[in-house]
Design a protein around this motif. Structure first.
Motif, PDB file in Angstrom:
ATOM      1  N   TYR A 151     -10.514  -0.588  -4.649  1.00  0.00           N
ATOM      2  CA  TYR A 151      -9.365  -0.724  -3.946  1.00  0.00           C
ATOM      3  C   TYR A 151      -9.254  -1.477  -2.632  1.00  0.00           C
ATOM      4  O   TYR A 151     -10.497  -1.298  -1.996  1.00  0.00           O
ATOM      5  CB  TYR A 151      -8.441   0.403  -3.922  1.00  0.00           C
ATOM      6  CG  TYR A 151      -8.199   1.357  -4.988  1.00  0.00           C
ATOM      7  CD1 TYR A 151      -6.987   0.867  -5.447  1.00  0.00           C
ATOM      8  CD2 TYR A 151      -8.829   2.166  -5.427  1.00  0.00           C
ATOM      9  CE1 TYR A 151      -6.637   1.518  -6.797  1.00  0.00           C
ATOM     10  CE2 TYR A 151      -8.424   2.860  -6.618  1.00  0.00           C
ATOM     11  CZ  TYR A 151      -7.102   2.664  -7.147  1.00  0.00           C
ATOM     12  OH  TYR A 151      -6.996   3.063  -8.396  1.00  0.00           O
TER      13      TYR A 151
ATOM     14  N   ILE B  78      -4.167   6.421  -4.698  1.00  0.00           N
ATOM     15  CA  ILE B  78      -5.390   6.151  -3.561  1.00  0.00           C
ATOM     16  C   ILE B  78      -5.336   7.376  -2.745  1.00  0.00           C
ATOM     17  O   ILE B  78      -5.934   7.306  -1.542  1.00  0.00           O
ATOM     18  CB  ILE B  78      -5.051   4.687  -2.746  1.00  0.00           C
ATOM     19  CG1 ILE B  78      -3.486   4.854  -2.313  1.00  0.00           C
ATOM     20  CG2 ILE B  78      -5.477   3.808  -3.687  1.00  0.00           C
ATOM     21  CD1 ILE B  78      -3.175   3.563  -1.114  1.00  0.00           C
TER      22      ILE B  78
ATOM     23  N   ALA C 113      -7.368   3.101   3.145  1.00  0.00           N
ATOM     24  CA  ALA C 113      -6.152   1.826   3.057  1.00  0.00           C
ATOM     25  C   ALA C 113      -5.718   1.474   4.514  1.00  0.00           C
ATOM     26  O   ALA C 113      -5.699   2.629   5.385  1.00  0.00           O
ATOM     27  CB  ALA C 113      -5.333   2.249   2.049  1.00  0.00           C
TER      28      ALA C 113
ATOM     29  N   TRP D  49      -5.603   6.874   5.763  1.00  0.00           N
ATOM     30  CA  TRP D  49      -5.079   5.458   6.440  1.00  0.00           C
ATOM     31  C   TRP D  49      -5.799   5.043   7.607  1.00  0.00           C
ATOM     32  O   TRP D  49      -6.490   5.967   8.384  1.00  0.00           O
ATOM     33  CB  TRP D  49      -3.790   5.751   6.983  1.00  0.00           C
ATOM     34  CG  TRP D  49      -2.558   5.809   5.908  1.00  0.00           C
ATOM     35  CD1 TRP D  49      -2.201   7.346   5.461  1.00  0.00           C
ATOM     36  CD2 TRP D  49      -2.222   5.198   4.837  1.00  0.00           C
ATOM     37  NE1 TRP D  49      -1.336   7.293   4.349  1.00  0.00           N
ATOM     38  CE2 TRP D  49      -1.492   5.769   3.973  1.00  0.00           C
ATOM     39  CE3 TRP D  49      -2.180   3.741   4.741  1.00  0.00           C
ATOM     40  CZ2 TRP D  49      -0.623   5.072   3.005  1.00  0.00           C
ATOM     41  CZ3 TRP D  49      -1.650   2.957   3.756  1.00  0.00           C
ATOM     42  CH2 TRP D  49      -0.929   3.732   2.891  1.00  0.00           C
TER      43      TRP D  49
ATOM     44  N   SER E 297      -6.865  -3.185   0.684  1.00  0.00           N
ATOM     45  CA  SER E 297      -5.571  -3.223   1.129  1.00  0.00           C
ATOM     46  C   SER E 297      -5.657  -4.073   2.517  1.00  0.00           C
ATOM     47  O   SER E 297      -6.417  -3.837   3.319  1.00  0.00           O
ATOM     48  CB  SER E 297      -5.144  -1.916   1.552  1.00  0.00           C
ATOM     49  OG  SER E 297      -5.960  -1.218   2.324  1.00  0.00           O
TER      50      SER E 297
ATOM     51  N   SER F 114       0.603  -1.066   0.227  1.00  0.00           N
ATOM     52  CA  SER F 114       0.005  -0.008  -0.060  1.00  0.00           C
ATOM     53  C   SER F 114       0.683   1.124  -0.021  1.00  0.00           C
ATOM     54  O   SER F 114       0.364   2.437  -0.340  1.00  0.00           O
ATOM     55  CB  SER F 114      -0.880   0.020   1.210  1.00  0.00           C
ATOM     56  OG  SER F 114      -0.328  -0.192   2.503  1.00  0.00           O
TER      57      SER F 114
ATOM     58  N   SER G 146      -2.115  -0.857   6.279  1.00  0.00           N
ATOM     59  CA  SER G 146      -0.719  -1.174   6.127  1.00  0.00           C
ATOM     60  C   SER G 146      -0.065  -2.073   7.087  1.00  0.00           C
ATOM     61  O   SER G 146      -0.705  -2.623   7.797  1.00  0.00           O
ATOM     62  CB  SER G 146       0.097  -0.087   5.397  1.00  0.00           C
ATOM     63  OG  SER G 146       1.403  -0.536   4.953  1.00  0.00           O
TER      64      SER G 146
END
Lengths: 245, 245
Positions: B191, B155, B160, B179, B193, B146, B162
């Motif tokens: 998307y 993005i 997302a 995030w 992740s 990511s 990680s």
């Protein structure tokens, strides 16, 4: 919603909550010591056996975990021929060595996969893994890899387990093996064997705990954000496949 | 033994028991329908991106799960150059295609690994994954993958997650990404992740559930003898690394 499904949902919710609580508490202890210092000693060489139709996670779950110990463990890939070896799912890995050229190993791992159904009838392959297993102080199998090792006769009278969906096939490869149906993994002397596919990752962490201490295994699992099933005897998949014992 | 460690042991024991009970009940339902029939439609092509220093399980955890759907999904491996690509742990996989020759994909997956620290400064690499991600209807990242996707700008304004140990590095690659620290995996439009390393396997099963139904995902997990962490919001590793939110 039936009474059964309500009961199931309640149990799942309770287990999730308790599991989260216990992991958080466990984690606090674990993080204070990371990374643990492994016992000193020479670097170990871990050889993974490849063959056409190997199962991807049988190979790369354990290697992910041992790969976290790069300063302690060197990984080599060994196959009948050096070069690309195709997995059952398609993607290929590279064998660094053919059997005849393989270095002396401290640990050898034999994965499973659809290719075992062919290799179990390949005398040259069986002779090669026999020689390597005899020369190596720690021999691990993942999934139906125990079927291959059983066929060599090396684990006659030895406790072992295997994939629970392929149980009938695997156990038929060695009538004298002491097969243990209900186990995530089983250790007996220099031999250690895991149940199907994902179980190899848990066994690998068990082997790291044995070789480098449980703190190290927990640290590796944490780095991989992996919820280690660290109880070798906890195997829901045996009952799911109608196996007992 | 302290009160805290006793409490922890009791919680762990309770969670283990409840987890075993709930899995057995869930399993009974699941086994009655296996293998489920996937919805009809053309075979999908899943492309996995490779680069020197990729993380083994980021790549092969998801591919193990999608590899169980061989009649529905074809897997191709794509890298800056076709041929062997070395993982961070040592073992190499084979890229079938270089970026320029890659086929049209239905799903693209971008893994993490130590090599991301180099590729995030490689304009050619970033341009190539930008073009592939723009042309592909489903884009998945695993772990610090990511960070690579964040660096492309694709993005910005998208949710997302990680790797939780590499959180600072990954999130620094895209200040406009939304995030989410506390998540096993996150989906936002096309998307999806995952958190670190092992979380990619859980996300892959989540994607299989979305594309082929939850029965199929459970059947795949069962075949792999994998205890699927199927709750995308259940992430003990965030708190373990001091992340909240």
């Amino acid at each position: 919603m039936t009474a059964d499904s309500t009961r199931r949902d309640v149990l799942i919710a309770a287990a999730t909550t308790l599991s989260a609580l216990s992991m958080t508490t466990a984690a606090a202890a674990q993080l204070s010591t990371r990374p643990p210092v492994p016992p000193s000693g020479p670097k170990k060489t871990l050889g993974m056996i490849l063959f056409d139709g190997f199962e991807l996670l049988d190979v790369f779950g354990p290697l992910e975990m041992f790969g976290m110990l790069k300063d302690r463990v060197e990984i080599v890939m060994i196959a009948p021929k050096a070069g690309p070896v195709k997995s059952g799912a398609g993607p290929a890995a590279i064998a660094d060595f053919e059997f005849a050229d393989a270095p002396r190993l401290d640990i050898v791992m034999i994965p499973g996969g659809i290719g075992t159904r062919r290799e179990v009838n390949n005398a040259d392959f069986l002779a090669a893994i026999t020689a390597i297993a005899q020369a190596t102080p720690q021999v691990a199998t993942i999934c139906t890899g125990s079927g291959l090792l059983a066929k060599t006769g090396l684990i006659d009278g030895i406790k072992a387990t295997s994939n629970k969906m392929a149980w009938k096939w695997a156990t038929a490869q060695g009538a004298k093996v002491l097969w243990v149906p209900h186990a995530r993994w089983v250790e007996d002397g220099k031999y250690i064997s895991s149940s199907g596919i994902s179980a190899g990752t848990d066994m690998a962490l068990g082997l790291i705990a044995k070789l480098y201490g449980k703190d190290m295994a927990q640290w590796v699992a944490h780095r991989a954000e992996y919820r280690w099933n660290d109880n070798a005897g906890d195997d829901p998949f045996a009952a799911m496949n109608g196996l007992t014992g």
